[in-house]
Design a protein around this motif. Structure first.
Motif, short mmCIF file in Angstrom:
data_model
loop_
_atom_site.label_atom_id
_atom_site.label_comp_id
_atom_site.label_asym_id
_atom_site.label_seq_id
_atom_site.Cartn_x
_atom_site.Cartn_y
_atom_site.Cartn_z
N GLN A 1 48.19 -28.46 -128.42
CA GLN A 1 48.39 -29.50 -127.41
C GLN A 1 48.94 -28.92 -126.12
O GLN A 1 48.52 -29.28 -125.02
CB GLN A 1 49.34 -30.58 -127.96
N GLY B 1 39.79 -38.77 -126.04
CA GLY B 1 41.12 -39.06 -126.55
C GLY B 1 41.79 -37.82 -127.13
O GLY B 1 42.80 -37.94 -127.81
N TYR B 2 41.23 -36.64 -126.86
CA TYR B 2 41.80 -35.32 -127.19
C TYR B 2 41.78 -34.96 -128.68
O TYR B 2 41.74 -33.78 -129.02
CB TYR B 2 43.25 -35.19 -126.67
N GLU B 3 41.87 -35.95 -129.54
CA GLU B 3 42.07 -35.62 -130.96
C GLU B 3 40.97 -34.70 -131.50
O GLU B 3 41.27 -33.70 -132.16
CB GLU B 3 42.20 -36.89 -131.80
N TRP C 1 42.17 -44.50 -126.97
CA TRP C 1 43.06 -43.67 -126.14
C TRP C 1 43.22 -44.31 -124.76
O TRP C 1 44.32 -44.36 -124.20
CB TRP C 1 42.47 -42.25 -126.03
N THR D 1 48.75 -38.05 -127.72
CA THR D 1 47.62 -38.65 -128.41
C THR D 1 48.03 -39.13 -129.79
O THR D 1 48.53 -38.35 -130.59
CB THR D 1 46.49 -37.62 -128.54
#
Lengths: 186, 339
Positions: A128, A140-142, B232, B269
């Motif tokens: 991260q 959403g990065y995940e 998100w 997140t």
């Protein structure tokens, strides 16, 4: 103003281009060397889509004056693959569907490359932090975080840390890819 | 001072398409000399994956591999008409138009193949790998490239198809207000888990659990990503994004770039899990409904409810800033009977 010749080793190949004092490394790469992988997003160092490796370290190339990199080594996303086989990070992004519109992807991948080069076994928090300078507005990065952890596991030679969330196999190729592959197949 | 955890949920149902002056999209398909099928659209893919969906719909209907489909969304001046990619309408409208066009193109393709094979077109089928073959006699077959070459240079035909999907304009019934504004309704529920710091007022969204009923999921990987990327965005609306106090009166001092306009980063997140429920819609392409915009909706009230569950503060204005949390906590304390 003086135009200077900038010499650099780009993805392992000696290159030279002419730069004015205000020419950024990003513009040199894109407009003079034809390397379109690094993207021009915000042009103020905030989005990370122009991230490249300068002497092994990730930099936002939109803020680097080209004349300052004379004699340096520069790595871009184009240098990761030979056009046939993807790098482990690229493959992990593809398998984990860590892309959507794709604009942030080259910068994300270069930040991931820099991380894994100095830390082959990063924690989620370290991933991260490593991509905290790269903005994504789709995923959403995940899936990106998951893909980088997956790439780290692949590079260490251990079993992939994670599998893609859907069990439908690899995502379908996009129309872009298909249009190139068609003539070879038909 | 404590970190207070809470859980909340919210549901949403959301229309596919809209109802202004009617809502059409068109698609045109033609075969190249090499047996590729060009799908011409004016619909824009700005990253949401419309080209992939259009290629899937074309390939499935034509009975050809995805690799044979080229989606061209080059130019809204010269392409077939599309109202645009909004109102969660792209997959539904464009998918239906592409299927209609592909059916027509498929029919011509089979007619050309029938003439080459000297059989009846009704007896032909596609095998999905690029061949058209005789039903029950799979060795009698012809490759799509040979079909396309025959059409172009021997039979003098275009293998092509036209498609349109039109949602007709619906006027409300004056007496009742009753009308038919959309084509389908998708449904979703999100459960949010949050942590509220009652000293700083900072809300951390820990996890989101999403369930979506979206008709048929034409591309499950893209559906999941739309759900989670949209959620998100919902978290961003809920606890980050604000343009006050400058907007709309003045942009001179307002947040104008990525540095100043806060949205969640990789470290903010939440963990997400998503479940996709498929109840195919009768009028959707292969049963699909639209889920573009709705994915940002449910997380916001779910987070608000989770904040209420965590600390008793009921917030009704977005974003749920530390200031609004602390003011709410102060009001709760003031309301308590003094000891």
């Amino acid at each position: 103003m003086t135009v200077k010749i900038v010499n650099l080793k780009l993805n392992g190949v000696d290159k030279a281009f002419m730069a004015r004092p205000e020419t950024t490394l990003l513009l040199g790469l894109r407009e003079q060397l034809g390397m379109m992988g690094a993207k021009r997003g915000c042009a103020q160092g905030a989005c990370g889509s122009c991230t490249v490796l300068l002497d092994g370290s990730p930099v936002v190339s939109c803020l680097v004056p080209a004349v300052t990199v004379d004699g340096s080594t520069v790595g871009t996303v184009e240098g990761l693959s030979d056009g046939q086989v993807l790098s482990d990070v690229q493959q992990a992004f593809l398998d984990g569907f860590a892309t959507q519109c794709g604009f942030c992807t080259p910068g994300m991948i270069m930040s991931a490359e820099a991380l894994l080069e100095r830390n082959p076994d990063p924690t989620t928090e370290e991933v991260q932090e490593a991509i905290s300078g790269n903005v994504c507005r789709c995923t959403g990065y995940e899936p990106i975080i998951t893909a980088i952890l997956d790439a780290a596991a692949r590079r260490r030679g251990t079993t992939a840390a994670t599998t893609p969330e859907t069990d439908e196999g690899p995502p379908p190729t996009t129309a872009y890819e298909s249009s190139e592959g068609m003539r070879a197949d038909v | 001072m404590a970190l207070l955890r809470g859980r909340g949920y919210a549901s949403v149902n959301y229309p596919t398409g809209m109802n202004l002056g009617g809502d059409p999209s068109q698609a045109l398909i033609h075969a190249t000399t090499m047996g590729g099928f060009v799908v011409s659209l004016s619909s824009v893919d700005l990253g949401q994956g419309l080209k992939t969906i259009a290629a899937q719909c074309a390939a499935e209907t034509l009975g050809m591999p995805m690799d044979n489909v080229i989606v061209d969304t080059a130019d809204t001046d010269t392409g077939p008409h599309c109202m645009g990619t909004f109102a969660s309408r792209g997959t539904h409208r464009v998918g239906n138009a592409v299927i209609m066009a592909a059916r027509e193109a498929r029919e011509v393709m089979l007619q050309v193949a029938a003439e080459e094979l000297e059989v009846d077109a009704d007896d032909l089928e596609t095998d999905g790998s690029g061949f058209v073959r005789l039903k029950g006699s799979p060795e009698t077959k012809i490759h799509v490239q040979d079909i396309a070459l025959a059409a172009h240079f021997k039979q003098g035909r275009t293998i092509s198809g036209r498609g349109i999907f039109l949602k007709e304009r619906s006027y409300p019934v004056p007496e009742t207000g009753e009308m038919d504004p959309d084509s389908a309704q998708a449904h979703a529920c999100t459960v949010a888990e949050v942590e509220v710091d009652d000293e700083t007022g900072i809300v951390t969204v820990l996890s989101l659990h999403n369930a979506y009923e979206i008709g048929r999921a034409l591309n499950p990987a893209m559906v999941t990503q739309q759900v989670e990327g949209g959620a998100w965005m919902g978290v961003s609306h809920a606890v980050f994004e604000a343009t006050e106090p400058y907007y709309p009166s003045s942009r001179a001092h307002g947040p104008v770039d990525f540095c100043e306009y806060l949205m969640p980063g990789p470290a903010e997140t939440p963990v997400q899990t998503s479940v996709i429920l498929e109840r195919p819609a009768s009028n959707g392409p292969f049963g699909a409904k639209g889920i573009g915009e709705m994915t940002a909706n449910a997380p916001i009230p779910a987070v608000a409810n989770a904040i209420f569950d965590a600390c008793g503060v009921r917030i009704t204005v977005m974003p749920f800033t530390p200031e609004s949390i602390l003011r709410g906590l102060d009001e709760l304390r003031d309301a308590e009977p003094s000891a």
